[in-house]
Design an enzyme around this catalytic site. Structure first.
Site, PDB file in Angstrom:
ATOM      1  CE1 TYR A 131      -3.750   2.408   0.606  1.00 25.96           C
ATOM      2  CE2 TYR A 131      -2.549   3.174   2.529  1.00 25.96           C
ATOM      3  CZ  TYR A 131      -3.586   3.322   1.627  1.00 25.96           C
ATOM      4  OH  TYR A 131      -4.458   4.382   1.756  1.00 25.96           O
ATOM      5  CG  ASP A 166       5.732   3.580   1.007  1.00 25.94           C
ATOM      6  OD1 ASP A 166       6.014   4.291   1.989  1.00 25.94           O
ATOM      7  OD2 ASP A 166       4.559   3.400   0.613  1.00 25.94           O
ATOM      8  CE  LYS A 198       1.852   4.243   8.466  1.00 27.37           C
ATOM      9  NZ  LYS A 198       0.430   4.256   8.752  1.00 27.37           N
TER      10      LYS A 198
HETATM   11  C1  LIG Z   1       3.779   1.953   3.446  1.00 33.71           C
HETATM   12  C2  LIG Z   1       2.740   3.029   3.427  1.00 33.71           C
HETATM   13  N1  LIG Z   1       2.761   3.962   2.467  1.00 33.71           N
HETATM   14  C3  LIG Z   1       1.861   4.951   2.423  1.00 33.71           C
HETATM   15  C4  LIG Z   1       0.874   5.045   3.354  1.00 33.71           C
HETATM   16  C5  LIG Z   1      -0.118   6.174   3.302  1.00 33.71           C
HETATM   17  O1  LIG Z   1       0.099   7.035   4.368  1.00 33.71           O
HETATM   18  P1  LIG Z   1      -1.076   7.986   4.911  1.00 33.71           P
HETATM   19  O2  LIG Z   1      -2.110   7.106   5.520  1.00 33.71           O
HETATM   20  O3  LIG Z   1      -0.371   8.879   5.895  1.00 33.71           O
HETATM   21  O4  LIG Z   1      -1.584   8.732   3.732  1.00 33.71           O
HETATM   22  C6  LIG Z   1       0.798   4.103   4.372  1.00 33.71           C
HETATM   23  C7  LIG Z   1      -0.273   4.162   5.392  1.00 33.71           C
HETATM   24  O5  LIG Z   1      -0.440   3.320   6.212  1.00 33.71           O
HETATM   25  C8  LIG Z   1       1.750   3.073   4.417  1.00 33.71           C
HETATM   26  O6  LIG Z   1       1.738   2.136   5.375  1.00 33.71           O
END
Ligand SMILES: Cc1ncc(COP(=O)(O)O)c(C=O)c1O
Length: 474
Positions: free
Chosen positions: A191, A286, A314
């Site tokens: 994700y 990511d 985060k």
């Molecule tokens: C690996 C990863 N990338 C991107 C995101 C998206 O982040 P946000 O929820 O702050 O938009 C998340 C959210 O959990 C994530 O775990």
């Protein structure tokens, strides 16, 4: 209480339903809604009920789609009543019914030093005296940028944004702008936020709810998104062969958290680095979830592999809304106004988020931090797996530092297809049982769990004791 017939007796503002040695913040509890409900706490009640949460959630369903502002929170995949949170402190949280939980979600990752850390709160109060948003450069941005650059091996320059989604949107545009190529490889079950190009075989809520790729995403937005199973070298090689000269980047969670906890095979990350280099494509980690969690320098420090670009979120916001992307200077200088790739944000780099990030990272720099996270998380996952197996269940799982997960299947789990072999209805029963025992995991088989520096060995032992009890009755 604030004007809506929501009455909470004084006990509620002083402590949880059962005792805890962890101090709580004395945050005022204001509810600004016109919903009519009467909430009161039964002073003598010690049993687990979610009556007030149910009332609040029923009201919320009339106000917000599904009653929530982010899908997995609605408990659809585990069933039953979601809990409505009143407050958090350290490793614990309290719902509006007065139930106390040991929390292994940590606001989905940010709470690595514990919720509502006193130093972070004090620093925020100081910053707030100067204002909450400048919409202009401030010194705090320099400080956090310097801390991120010093910590994360791939990052020579950084751009702050407001969420992980924004970070991933920005980094994809940047990779395309830099390489002058359009295609991107992502992995099934990973994700990268909810931007259109990434909503293809996505993890997190999309996986949890078993959704097909989302309506509203135009084909034109995903036509250049190629997907492969995680940990599958041959599939990636095939994509590079089929789309020779067209692939801008490979993006992945270097340890997957959004399809449950899945680690890369030892050769996988090395292979991705090699094949991207050979094809003039960029490797993007990511690290929204893994950054400052697996190690201070993230997964790239932990595995010793430096990608071209990295996204963060985060933890670097310490519980306030933040994201970031960064990488080699020559790539980052493509970003406006240094270069032509446009990306902007009204609240980007705002002083409160920068403050919470700075003080969270400072705490993480203290010696022994990651050893402690590893120790408590190992104790937790070993205890859960042992208890599950002893009760005759098929279960597998693991951890790295303060990130963990377990699946109701024998495993091994190398990718999302393997993860989907889990007995999700058993997970749901386990989940509800643990909730009633005062343990809060992510309400999905397909999400990782998190520990923090405030989790004590006593928290962990209580969790294992609860798991033993629940496993026996599954
Ligand atoms: C690996 C990863 N990338 C991107 C995101 C998206 O982040 P946000 O929820 O702050 O938009 C998340 C959210 O959990 C994530 O775990």
């Amino acid at each position: 209480m604030a004007g809506i017939g929501l009455s909470l007796p004084s006990k509620f503002t002083h402590g949880p339903a059962f005792s805890s040695s962890i101090p709580r913040s004395s945050s005022s509890r204001c509810y600004s809604s016109s919903v009519k409900m009467t909430v009161s706490v039964d002073e003598t009640k010690k049993t687990f009920t979610l009556q007030k949460s149910e009332e609040a959630f029923n009201a919320a369903k009339e106000l917000m789609p599904g009653g929530v502002n982010s899908p997995v929170r609605a408990f659809r995949s585990v069933g039953g009543q979601p809990i409505i949170i009143d407050s958090v402190k350290g490793s614990h949280m309290w719902d509006i019914d007065g139930n106390e939980y040991i929390d292994y979600v940590g606001s989905w990752g940010p709470a690595i030093i514990g919720h509502a850390d006193d130093e972070v709160l004090a620093a925020l109060a100081e910053t707030m005296k100067k204002g909450t948003s400048f919409g202009a450069p401030c010194l705090l941005e320099n400080i956090l940028a310097q801390m991120v650059i010093s910590a994360v091996p791939s990052i020579e320059m950084v751009r702050f944004v407001n969420s992980g989604t924004e970070a991933c949107m920005g980094v994809l545009r940047l990779a395309r702008a830099f390489t002058c190529k359009m295609k991107v490889i992502k992995f099934e079950g990973c994700y990268h936020g909810h931007a259109d190009p990434f909503l293809v075989k996505a993890g997190s809520g999309v996986a949890t709810l078993g959704l097909p790729d989302s309506p509203g995403v135009p084909k034109s937005a995903t036509i250049d998104t190629l997907t492969s199973p995680y940990n599958d070298i041959t599939a990636v090689e095939n994509l590079f062969n089929t789309h020779k000269g067209e692939i801008a980047a490979v993006i992945l969670e270097p340890v997957v958290g959004n399809a449950g906890f899945i680690t890369p095979k030892p050769e996988f990350l090395n292979f991705l680095q090699k094949i991207t280099k050979e094809n003039d494509a960029l490797l993007i980690f990511d690290e929204v979830m893994t950054g400052f969690r697996l190690a201070y320098g993230g997964a790239q420090e932990y595995f010793g592999i430096t990608p071209d670009l990295t996204t963060l979120g985060k933890i670097i916001g310490g519980g306030l809304p933040v994201g970031a992307y960064g990488g080699r200077r020559e790539i980052m200088e493509m970003v406006a106004p240094a270069g032509p790739m446009y990306q902007a944000g009204t609240l980007s780099g705002n002083p409160l988020a920068m403050t919470a990030g700075i003080h969270t990272l400072k705490r993480l720099q203290e010696p022994g931090t990651y050893d402690y996270l590893d120790k408590v998380t190992r104790q937790l996952i070993e205890g859960i797996l042992d208890a599950g197996k002893a009760a005759g269940h098929e279960i597998c799982g693991g951890h790295i530092s303060g990130m963990f997960g377990f699946f109701f299947t024998d495993g091994p789990v190398y990718n999302f297809e393997d993860a989907k072999k889990s007995d999700t209805s058993k997970f749901a029963r386990f989940y509800r049982g643990m909730l009633e025992e005062g343990v809060y995991f992510a309400p999905s088989q397909f999400e990782a769990g998190f520990t923090g520096l405030k989790h004590t060995h006593e928290d962990i032992q209580r969790t294992i004791d609860a798991a033993e009890k629940v496993f026996k009755n599954l």
